[in-house]
Design a protein around this motif. Sequence first.
Motif, short mmCIF file in Angstrom:
data_model
loop_
_atom_site.label_atom_id
_atom_site.label_comp_id
_atom_site.label_asym_id
_atom_site.label_seq_id
_atom_site.Cartn_x
_atom_site.Cartn_y
_atom_site.Cartn_z
N VAL A 79 43.13 13.16 40.05
CA VAL A 79 42.49 14.39 39.59
C VAL A 79 43.62 15.33 39.15
O VAL A 79 44.80 14.95 39.20
N ARG A 80 43.25 16.52 38.73
CA ARG A 80 44.26 17.52 38.37
C ARG A 80 43.97 18.80 39.15
O ARG A 80 42.81 19.12 39.42
N LEU A 81 45.03 19.50 39.51
CA LEU A 81 44.91 20.71 40.32
C LEU A 81 45.56 21.86 39.58
O LEU A 81 46.71 21.75 39.13
N TRP A 82 44.83 22.96 39.49
CA TRP A 82 45.27 24.12 38.70
C TRP A 82 45.40 25.35 39.57
O TRP A 82 44.59 25.57 40.47
N ILE A 83 46.42 26.15 39.28
CA ILE A 83 46.58 27.46 39.91
C ILE A 83 46.01 28.49 38.94
O ILE A 83 46.41 28.55 37.77
N VAL A 84 45.06 29.28 39.44
CA VAL A 84 44.39 30.25 38.58
C VAL A 84 44.47 31.64 39.22
O VAL A 84 44.72 31.78 40.41
N GLU A 85 44.22 32.64 38.39
CA GLU A 85 44.19 34.02 38.86
C GLU A 85 42.80 34.59 38.61
O GLU A 85 42.34 34.62 37.46
N PRO A 86 42.10 35.00 39.66
CA PRO A 86 40.78 35.62 39.45
C PRO A 86 40.94 37.01 38.84
O PRO A 86 41.81 37.78 39.23
N LEU A 87 40.08 37.33 37.89
CA LEU A 87 40.12 38.63 37.22
C LEU A 87 38.76 39.29 37.32
O LEU A 87 37.73 38.64 37.45
N PRO A 99 36.37 32.29 54.26
CA PRO A 99 37.48 33.20 53.94
C PRO A 99 38.48 32.61 52.96
O PRO A 99 39.29 33.34 52.40
N TYR A 100 38.43 31.29 52.78
CA TYR A 100 39.38 30.62 51.89
C TYR A 100 38.85 30.49 50.47
O TYR A 100 39.55 29.97 49.60
N ARG A 101 37.62 30.94 50.21
CA ARG A 101 36.98 30.73 48.91
C ARG A 101 36.75 32.05 48.19
O ARG A 101 36.52 33.09 48.82
N LEU A 102 36.82 32.01 46.86
CA LEU A 102 36.56 33.20 46.04
C LEU A 102 35.75 32.79 44.82
O LEU A 102 35.92 31.69 44.29
N LEU A 103 34.89 33.69 44.38
CA LEU A 103 34.03 33.47 43.22
C LEU A 103 34.30 34.58 42.20
O LEU A 103 34.48 35.73 42.57
N SER A 104 34.33 34.21 40.93
CA SER A 104 34.55 35.22 39.88
C SER A 104 33.93 34.74 38.58
O SER A 104 33.55 33.57 38.44
N HIS A 105 33.85 35.65 37.62
CA HIS A 105 33.33 35.33 36.30
C HIS A 105 34.43 35.30 35.24
O HIS A 105 34.15 35.09 34.06
N GLN A 106 35.66 35.52 35.69
CA GLN A 106 36.78 35.50 34.74
C GLN A 106 38.04 35.04 35.48
O GLN A 106 38.29 35.47 36.61
N ILE A 107 38.80 34.15 34.84
CA ILE A 107 40.04 33.67 35.43
C ILE A 107 41.13 33.58 34.36
O ILE A 107 40.84 33.50 33.16
N ARG A 108 42.36 33.58 34.83
CA ARG A 108 43.49 33.24 33.97
C ARG A 108 44.09 31.94 34.53
O ARG A 108 44.35 31.83 35.72
N VAL A 109 44.29 30.96 33.67
CA VAL A 109 44.88 29.68 34.09
C VAL A 109 46.39 29.83 34.07
O VAL A 109 46.99 29.98 33.01
N LEU A 110 47.02 29.81 35.24
CA LEU A 110 48.45 30.05 35.33
C LEU A 110 49.27 28.79 35.07
O LEU A 110 50.18 28.78 34.25
N GLU A 111 48.97 27.71 35.81
CA GLU A 111 49.74 26.48 35.66
C GLU A 111 49.05 25.33 36.37
O GLU A 111 48.15 25.53 37.19
#
Length: 256
Positions: A79-87, A99-111
Amino acid sequence: MARKPATWHIATPTDGIIELSRAAGTPVNLAASVGQVIDHPNPCANKWFDESAFSYFRMVKRVGEALEDTGIWPITWPVRLWIVEPLGETGNWSPRYYPYRLLSHQIRVLEETGAHRGLGPCGRDVLNVIQQEIPTRAARWAADWDADPEGMRERKWDWEQCGGRTCGSGRWADSVALAVSHNRRESAAQTWIEHLARGAVDQALADTGASMGAYCYAYSRATGSAVAAQHQARFEPYVLDALRGTGLDFPTPVAA
């Protein structure tokens, strides 16, 4: 001292498309969006509850849970694993229980980062067991069983229920590993590890004519060996040997 910002992860199949987005008919390709901001193609209005199969971006900061709730089925590797930033606005079903999970409608794909991390800190070793050791050992496990089903059934029961002089019982060790995976937020990692280990057995025994009992025995040995690799830096030999079934590969001593 300020806290270090959380690192958020999303796992995808090898093409980089979030599987839940593909199933919803609005594929989101992280591989094609590194460094870019992505808006959710069909965001839910009732935050943060599912209104469709893909209502928001789901990400985790405990990388051992990155393979949970991905929609990837059957479980396969790689599989592939991505580091993202929630916006923008973010949320959670329950900060108390997730507590380890987050939901958002916008992200930035960092790497992109190493997918083995999703299998725990010893992910590379886990993959070595699954990809290198299990395929060569599964045939031996199956052959041992089919050569003496009754004798192996008794030995397997002794291992699962009683253990030995130098290791605990197999079932006890399984429960310890499961509890530690939960406490370390690696439950998804262990689930995937066990599925991948069984898959390696299926491939190794596909054309051998092994019995169902031999398959089940090989499954138990394979999953125990792979989970032992997951926790090898945490457990003493008393637990690791119980997971691996140490002693089952050697003939039963003949009474004097």
